[in-house]
Design a protein around this motif. Structure first.
Motif, PDB file in Angstrom:
ATOM      1  N   PHE A 151      -9.157   4.545  -2.313  1.00 34.79           N
ATOM      2  CA  PHE A 151      -8.401   5.408  -3.235  1.00 34.79           C
ATOM      3  C   PHE A 151      -8.552   4.953  -4.678  1.00 34.79           C
ATOM      4  CE2 PHE A 151      -5.926   5.188   0.775  1.00 34.79           C
ATOM      5  CZ  PHE A 151      -6.206   6.468   1.207  1.00 34.79           C
ATOM      6  N   GLY A 209      -9.136   0.827   0.944  1.00 35.90           N
ATOM      7  CA  GLY A 209      -8.885   2.164   1.461  1.00 35.90           C
ATOM      8  C   GLY A 209      -9.673   3.254   0.769  1.00 35.90           C
ATOM      9  N   LYS A 215     -11.780   8.385   3.674  1.00 37.47           N
ATOM     10  CA  LYS A 215     -10.783   8.884   4.625  1.00 37.47           C
ATOM     11  C   LYS A 215     -11.103  10.319   5.033  1.00 37.47           C
ATOM     12  CE  LYS A 215      -8.020   5.240   4.363  1.00 37.47           C
ATOM     13  NZ  LYS A 215      -7.852   4.314   5.490  1.00 37.47           N
ATOM     14  N   CYS A 262      -2.401   4.323  10.366  1.00 37.75           N
ATOM     15  CA  CYS A 262      -2.495   3.001   9.724  1.00 37.75           C
ATOM     16  C   CYS A 262      -2.049   1.924  10.709  1.00 37.75           C
ATOM     17  CB  CYS A 262      -1.609   2.969   8.483  1.00 37.75           C
ATOM     18  SG  CYS A 262      -1.511   1.319   7.750  1.00 37.75           S
ATOM     19  N   GLY A 311      -3.005  -3.735   3.816  1.00 38.54           N
ATOM     20  CA  GLY A 311      -2.577  -3.058   2.613  1.00 38.54           C
ATOM     21  C   GLY A 311      -3.756  -2.536   1.798  1.00 38.54           C
ATOM     22  N   CYS A 325       0.885  -1.160   0.000  1.00 36.68           N
ATOM     23  CA  CYS A 325       0.000   0.000   0.000  1.00 36.68           C
ATOM     24  C   CYS A 325       0.919   1.203   0.000  1.00 36.68           C
ATOM     25  CB  CYS A 325      -0.889   0.026   1.245  1.00 36.68           C
ATOM     26  SG  CYS A 325      -1.936   1.491   1.267  1.00 36.68           S
ATOM     27  N   THR A 327      -1.805  -1.358   9.814  1.00 39.29           N
ATOM     28  CA  THR A 327      -1.298  -2.541   9.103  1.00 39.29           C
ATOM     29  C   THR A 327      -0.076  -2.174   8.254  1.00 39.29           C
ATOM     30  OG1 THR A 327      -2.934  -2.167   7.365  1.00 39.29           O
ATOM     31  CG2 THR A 327      -3.470  -3.828   9.042  1.00 39.29           C
ATOM     32  N   HIS A 350      -0.215   4.502   0.495  1.00 41.86           N
ATOM     33  CA  HIS A 350      -0.971   5.709   0.824  1.00 41.86           C
ATOM     34  C   HIS A 350      -0.535   6.416   2.094  1.00 41.86           C
ATOM     35  CE1 HIS A 350      -3.458   5.401  -2.616  1.00 41.86           C
ATOM     36  NE2 HIS A 350      -3.640   4.122  -2.369  1.00 41.86           N
ATOM     37  N   GLY A 351       0.026   5.672   3.026  1.00 42.86           N
ATOM     38  CA  GLY A 351       0.595   6.322   4.214  1.00 42.86           C
ATOM     39  C   GLY A 351      -0.400   7.069   5.070  1.00 42.86           C
ATOM     40  N   CYS A 352      -1.562   6.491   5.312  1.00 49.77           N
ATOM     41  CA  CYS A 352      -2.547   7.155   6.175  1.00 49.77           C
ATOM     42  C   CYS A 352      -1.984   7.295   7.595  1.00 49.77           C
ATOM     43  CB  CYS A 352      -3.821   6.325   6.294  1.00 49.77           C
ATOM     44  SG  CYS A 352      -4.530   5.853   4.726  1.00 49.77           S
TER      45      CYS A 352
END
Ligand code: SF4
Length: 223
Positions: A104, A102, A121, A41, A75, A34, A43, A36-38
């Motif tokens: 996106f 997620g 998000k 996160c 992910g 993944c 996981t 995206h780096g939320c």
């Protein structure tokens, strides 16, 4: 990646923790990767800790748990093209298949039988500008009988996240037709605060807690 193979972080058996299926025993197939780096996160390990497995092997391992549902998660599972035939095969075998994404990437190519749990998000995630609005459109345009296969999840970290979420729900009238699961970022917003706001606004959403984090240590893998 060769066709028929997927990069897998883990396959495990647990209690479904955050959707309208919460509480059911569930087999989880966690795909690796993944980008995206939320913020928040839980996981991040799915980024790097992985092995390549054949689709048939993945299905065999997941089905062996004999759970009432099988969830494909990450992910970000939609990053791997092999995930689409994997979900189709599981549906063809008669399983109840959940996808947790997620939000996106578009879910357009996902088998319509799959129950799609799509994150929207909030600003506290740091990535809310990456939400793919096509997913809301796809849900709104789905045939009435297929609408129950869409569900949206909003995880909030503050009052301003809540106000943002409320206005988005009203703008698209999402609560009229879809299950909206609303929860808190673990450790950042108290559940009772969110509960109070929902009740005071008479908002038609389902509040959820991340059930698995109350059963097992919050940072434990494979639950
Ligand atoms: S989309 Fe999911 S896995 Fe990817 S960074 Fe965000 S929370 Fe983590």
């Amino acid at each position: 990646m060769s066709p028929g193979h997927l990069n897998i972080s883990e396959i495990f058996h647990s209690i479904q923790g955050e959707s309208s299926f919460a509480g059911w025993p569930c087999a989880f197939i966690r795909l690796a990767g993944c980008c995206h780096g939320c913020i928040g996160c839980d996981t991040a390990y799915a980024e790097h800790d992985a092995k390549i497995l054949e689709t048939d092997d993945i299905i065999r391992q997941a089905v062996a748990f004999r759970a009432p549902c099988i969830e494909v998660t990450g992910g970000e599972p939609l990053l791997q093209s092999g995930v689409y035939p994997l979900m189709k095969q599981l549906c063809d075998l008669g399983h109840t298949v959940l996808l947790e994404t997620g939000g996106f990437l578009s879910v357009k190519g996902v088998d319509p039988r799959v129950h799609k749990i799509i994150d929207i998000k909030a600003p506290s995630s740091g990535v809310c500008d990456q939400n793919n609005t096509e997913n809301i459109q796809l849900a709104l345009e789905a045939e009435p009988a297929r609408r129950q296969q869409f569900e949206f999840k909003m995880v909030l970290g503050s009052r301003s996240d809540y106000e943002w979420a409320k206005s988005l729900l009203h703008e698209h009238r999402l609560t009229d037709s879809f299950t909206i699961m609303m929860g808190v970022m673990f450790g950042r917003l108290e559940p009772k605060e969110l509960a109070g706001w929902i009740l005071s606004d008479q908002l038609k959403v389902r509040m959820q807690l991340q059930l698995h984090k109350y059963i097992w240590p919050p940072d434990m893998r494979g639950v």
